[in-house]
Scaffold this motif. Sequence first.
Motif, PDB file in Angstrom:
ATOM      1  N   ARG A   9      40.337  41.766  50.035  1.00  0.00           N
ATOM      2  CA  ARG A   9      40.819  41.581  51.877  1.00  0.00           C
ATOM      3  C   ARG A   9      40.417  40.452  51.513  1.00  0.00           C
ATOM      4  NH1 ARG A   9      39.648  46.405  54.931  1.00  0.00           N
ATOM      5  NH2 ARG A   9      40.255  48.274  53.562  1.00  0.00           N
ATOM      6  N   LEU A  10      39.915  39.251  51.080  1.00  0.00           N
ATOM      7  CA  LEU A  10      39.045  38.176  51.378  1.00  0.00           C
ATOM      8  C   LEU A  10      40.216  36.528  50.344  1.00  0.00           C
ATOM      9  CD1 LEU A  10      35.271  38.393  51.017  1.00  0.00           C
ATOM     10  CD2 LEU A  10      36.888  37.575  53.620  1.00  0.00           C
ATOM     11  N   PRO A  11      40.415  35.583  50.875  1.00  0.00           N
ATOM     12  CA  PRO A  11      41.311  34.855  50.514  1.00  0.00           C
ATOM     13  C   PRO A  11      40.953  34.591  49.142  1.00  0.00           C
ATOM     14  CG  PRO A  11      40.081  33.857  52.427  1.00  0.00           C
ATOM     15  CD  PRO A  11      39.940  35.509  52.413  1.00  0.00           C
ATOM     16  N   TYR A  40      30.578  39.082  49.048  1.00  0.00           N
ATOM     17  CA  TYR A  40      32.506  38.498  48.763  1.00  0.00           C
ATOM     18  C   TYR A  40      32.857  39.514  47.689  1.00  0.00           C
ATOM     19  CZ  TYR A  40      36.504  36.064  46.840  1.00  0.00           C
ATOM     20  OH  TYR A  40      37.601  35.586  46.638  1.00  0.00           O
ATOM     21  N   ALA A  41      31.908  39.603  46.304  1.00  0.00           N
ATOM     22  CA  ALA A  41      32.527  40.358  45.503  1.00  0.00           C
ATOM     23  C   ALA A  41      32.637  42.113  46.608  1.00  0.00           C
ATOM     24  CB  ALA A  41      31.377  41.148  44.802  1.00  0.00           C
ATOM     25  N   TRP A  44      34.242  26.020  46.678  1.00  0.00           N
ATOM     26  CA  TRP A  44      33.632  26.555  47.847  1.00  0.00           C
ATOM     27  C   TRP A  44      32.418  26.418  47.691  1.00  0.00           C
ATOM     28  CZ3 TRP A  44      38.074  29.206  50.115  1.00  0.00           C
ATOM     29  CH2 TRP A  44      38.884  27.975  50.016  1.00  0.00           C
ATOM     30  N   VAL A  45      32.387  27.156  46.558  1.00  0.00           N
ATOM     31  CA  VAL A  45      30.602  27.887  46.668  1.00  0.00           C
ATOM     32  C   VAL A  45      29.216  27.044  46.632  1.00  0.00           C
ATOM     33  CG1 VAL A  45      29.447  29.629  44.642  1.00  0.00           C
ATOM     34  CG2 VAL A  45      31.013  30.062  45.259  1.00  0.00           C
TER      35      VAL A  45
END
Lengths: 75, 185
Positions: free
Chosen positions: B156-158, B150-151, B164-165
């Motif tokens: 580019r990610l929401p 994710y980092a 959620w994590v």
Amino acid sequence: MKNRLRVLRAEREWSQADLADRLSVSRQTVNSIENERYDPSLPLAFAIAKLFQVRIEDVFAPDVEPPPLDLTSST
Amino acid sequence: MEPDGARKPRSDSGALWFVVSVACSLGGVWLANLTFRRYQNPPPGGWYLVLLGVALIFVAGYAAWRLARAGIYSWLLPLAAFCLLRVEPGRAGDVRTWRLEWGVMGLAWTLAAVLVFARLLRRSDELEKRLHLEGAFFGLCVGLVGSVVYALFENRLPELRGQWVAVVLLLSWWVGYLATARRYW
């Protein structure tokens, strides 16, 4: 590790659930030990031996026998 | 002597109570929302619907209790993930000024759930503990890898929401538990 748990249990006509209750473990644990998928901890192994009033070596045996010690060779 | 295979497998009864808890929770909350949102123009039999909704929520709680009582702790993990998904802090809506109070309440419930689960695990046998340990390790690895990925692609990610994590960690813990259990069962 091989074991004779199923044989010992059958001799006393206990179900897996009965044995599990006596050992304070789950039936899945007993099933896993009998199917040789799980090796119990030392305290549990001793508890099993004590419950059946046999030696721990009479219940459990290693999969591969260790080679005999050679005490005659000189170093 | 009872045949060894006569008892219903624990996983089947765990799945049943999980489905009951989720379904009753969804139904109860839906009914409560339906009736409270229309309190000025309540539907016919509005109060009965409220009572039914409350009853369903109690049944959901009872089903969760049955899971813990039966020692089927593994199903508590996806149930906790489901509850986290349902409880979104952003839904505070009109009670924005009470955000801190809602947050503290949520944290208290979460800590209580963690303590209860830790106590349940302490009562489980050695094989169950090993399964949860390996499952939790798998969940940790998934969380670590997911965080790094994710980092790397953050732009580019929401936007990532906190719960959620937690949901991913809980579900991957559960998946790890099931995968490990297949080796022993």
